[in-house]
Design an enzyme around this catalytic site. Structure first.
Site, PDB file in Angstrom:
ATOM      1  N   HIS A   1       0.739  -1.303  -0.073  1.00  5.89           N
ATOM      2  CA  HIS A   1       0.140   0.134   0.117  1.00  5.89           C
ATOM      3  C   HIS A   1       0.753   1.218   0.064  1.00  5.89           C
ATOM      4  CE1 HIS A   1      -4.092  -1.728   0.278  1.00  5.89           C
ATOM      5  NE2 HIS A   1      -3.482  -2.762   0.996  1.00  5.89           N
ATOM      6  N   THR A   2       2.228   1.067  -0.241  1.00  9.31           N
ATOM      7  CA  THR A   2       2.917   2.105  -0.237  1.00  9.31           C
ATOM      8  C   THR A   2       2.869   2.865  -1.646  1.00  9.31           C
ATOM      9  OG1 THR A   2       4.653   0.706  -0.797  1.00  9.31           O
ATOM     10  CG2 THR A   2       4.575   1.784   1.532  1.00  9.31           C
TER      11      THR A   2
ATOM     12  N   GLY B   1      -7.624 -14.114  -7.219  1.00  8.73           N
ATOM     13  CA  GLY B   1      -7.921 -13.520  -5.916  1.00  8.73           C
ATOM     14  C   GLY B   1      -6.832 -13.976  -5.095  1.00  8.73           C
TER      15      GLY B   1
ATOM     16  N   GLU C   1      -7.358  -0.411 -14.887  1.00  7.61           N
ATOM     17  CA  GLU C   1      -7.874  -0.919 -13.634  1.00  7.61           C
ATOM     18  C   GLU C   1      -8.800   0.045 -12.827  1.00  7.61           C
ATOM     19  OE1 GLU C   1      -6.196  -3.771 -12.525  1.00  7.61           O
ATOM     20  OE2 GLU C   1      -7.171  -3.961 -10.784  1.00  7.61           O
TER      21      GLU C   1
ATOM     22  N   ASP D   1       1.930  -3.401  -9.466  1.00  8.47           N
ATOM     23  CA  ASP D   1       1.613  -4.516 -10.072  1.00  8.47           C
ATOM     24  C   ASP D   1       1.834  -4.585 -11.498  1.00  8.47           C
ATOM     25  OD1 ASP D   1       0.494  -4.907  -7.601  1.00  8.47           O
ATOM     26  OD2 ASP D   1      -1.432  -5.037  -8.248  1.00  8.47           O
TER      27      ASP D   1
HETATM   28  C1  GLA Z   1      -2.921  -4.164  -4.939  1.00 11.46           C
HETATM   29  C2  GLA Z   1      -2.826  -2.807  -5.972  1.00 11.46           C
HETATM   30  C3  GLA Z   1      -1.330  -2.148  -5.705  1.00 11.46           C
HETATM   31  C4  GLA Z   1      -0.943  -2.072  -4.383  1.00 11.46           C
HETATM   32  C5  GLA Z   1      -1.411  -3.431  -3.509  1.00 11.46           C
HETATM   33  C6  GLA Z   1      -0.912  -2.946  -2.090  1.00 11.46           C
HETATM   34  O1  GLA Z   1      -2.008  -5.263  -5.536  1.00 11.46           O
HETATM   35  O2  GLA Z   1      -3.188  -3.291  -7.365  1.00 11.46           O
HETATM   36  O3  GLA Z   1      -1.214  -1.331  -6.688  1.00 11.46           O
HETATM   37  O4  GLA Z   1      -1.436  -1.004  -3.880  1.00 11.46           O
HETATM   38  O5  GLA Z   1      -2.661  -3.693  -3.524  1.00 11.46           O
HETATM   39  O6  GLA Z   1       0.543  -2.925  -1.912  1.00 11.46           O
END
Ligand code: GLA
Length: 384
Positions: A38-39, A125, A163, A175
């Protein structure tokens, strides 16, 4: 295993389209993330790697008035018009493809009609970014097919927009980046502000990575994800900074009385986690394997108690890892509310821990978890 997947897609393409021309074949991987959760939407650091599981795509130009995509795993065909594309209600996999095409168009690129078949071997998932792999496979394939002249950096921004606008998740760039730019046997220390990374050859010595999939995906994951992002943006605004990457604990403490305790804890988590990524990279350089493990546990603690994106199943798996001296560290991976934990497990004890944790999980939740080992692999590529 991917060779098999690519072969299947090739064969299915032939059956579906009876096309004499050979399609372009793309493989686009999923990803893991060592640390830095989540960074990425806080302009911070993350440490992802592309893996040897992903999406295989066969795609070719078509003279027909429609474009076609066949999802081999689901055995579903979708036909659509390139004009007037909009997100579908409950469109599932279709929205990722529509999103990529629409965002290419918004970027000023002209895409012609195409036929395509895709299949994947990333468990859905699981928090291993099957969606980024799918988006990247299409953006890469279409770029090649129609000579759009996009750079990889432009392509991942298009995937990310797909997305955001077609899957409704306001994700960061981790990602799509990892899936596109992955390097064999390496993890990428990614600076999401510059969108550049430094590859680290990964060798955990006597240890190896184990992913344990809870096989659950709790419903709130998407809305909770966007909520977390909003909190981070709100706190950044109050601090008068671009993103939480620019904040220190001291900065945050100055506005503590202006925000709720929950929001304070969430922002605190981001600041800590961002620092942990840098500590992790230093520990890798020093071959300090114990510190790596500690940082994984700290990361989970923050994700679970401060950022509140874990769930009972994930916490259970991390607790079982903590009890076992052959596991150096463990944490939930990806967005949260289900999916996998990532664990550093002693090679010799891998099987034993797998057996043990699977049994305990079944006893606790009356359902099975799945255990995988992964290889760090190259990013999106043509495989013809
Ligand atoms: C998902 C989001 C990423 C990232 C992660 C948490 O995978 O697609 O962009 O924020 O959660 O690190």
């Amino acid at each position: 295993m991917n060779k098999k997947l690519i072969k299947e897609v090739k064969r299915s393409f032939k059956t579906q389209f009876k096309d004499k021309d050979k399609p372009l074949l793309i493989f686009s991987p999923g990803r893991i993330n060592l640390i830095g959760e989540h960074t990425d939407y806080n302009d911070g650091f993350a440490f992802p790697a592309a893996i040897n599981k992903g999406i295989a795509l066969a795609i070719s130009k078509s003279d027909s008035k429609k474009s076609k995509a066949y999802a081999l795993n689901k055995e579903e065909m979708y036909e659509f018009d390139l004009e007037g594309i909009a997100p579908l209600n409950k469109g599932g996999w279709r929205n990722y493809i529509l999103g990529v095409v629409a965002e290419l168009q918004n970027f000023g690129k002209t895409v012609g009609n195409f036929n395509s078949v895709f299949a994947g071997n990333i468990p859905g998932g699981a928090g291993m970014s099957s969606s980024a792999a799918l988006e990247n496979s299409f953006v890469y394939g279409l770029n090649e097919l129609f000579d759009l002249g996009l750079t990889k950096h432009e392509m991942i921004l298009i995937s990310q927009k797909a997305e955001h606008n077609y899957a409704g998740v306001k994700c960061g760039i981790m990602d799509q980046y990892a899936s596109m730019f992955g390097i064999k046997k390496s993890a990428l220390l990614l600076d999401t502000r510059t969108v550049e990374s430094e590859p680290y050859k990964i060798d955990f010595k006597d240890y190896k990575l184990m992913l344990i999939n809870t096989n659950v995906k709790h419903d709130l994951s998407e809305s909770a994800y966007n909520d977390r992002r909003e909190v981070c943006e709100k706190v950044s605004k109050l601090l008068n900074i671009v993103a939480l990457r620019d904040a220190s604990k001291e900065d945050l403490d100055k506005i503590k009385s202006d925000i709720s305790e929950e929001d304070y804890q969430k922002a605190r988590y981001i600041i800590n986690e961002n620092n942990r990524v840098l500590e992790f990279s230093e520990a890798i350089q020093k071959d300090d394997i114990n510190t790596l493990g500690d940082l994984l546990y700290q990361s989970h603690e923050g994700l679970s108690t401060k950022y509140k994106v874990s769930c009972a199943e994930l916490d259970f798996l991390v607790d079982r890892a903590k009890e076992n001296e052959n596991v150096l560290g463990s944490r939930m991976m990806g967005g949260g509310f289900g999916g996998c934990t990532i664990n550093l497990v002693k090679k010799d004890e891998f099987k034993k821990f797998k057996k043990e944790v699977s049994k305990k999980f079944r006893q606790a939740f009356e359902t099975d978890c799945s255990v995988y080992s992964v290889k760090l692999a190259q990013g999106t590529q043509i495989v013809n």
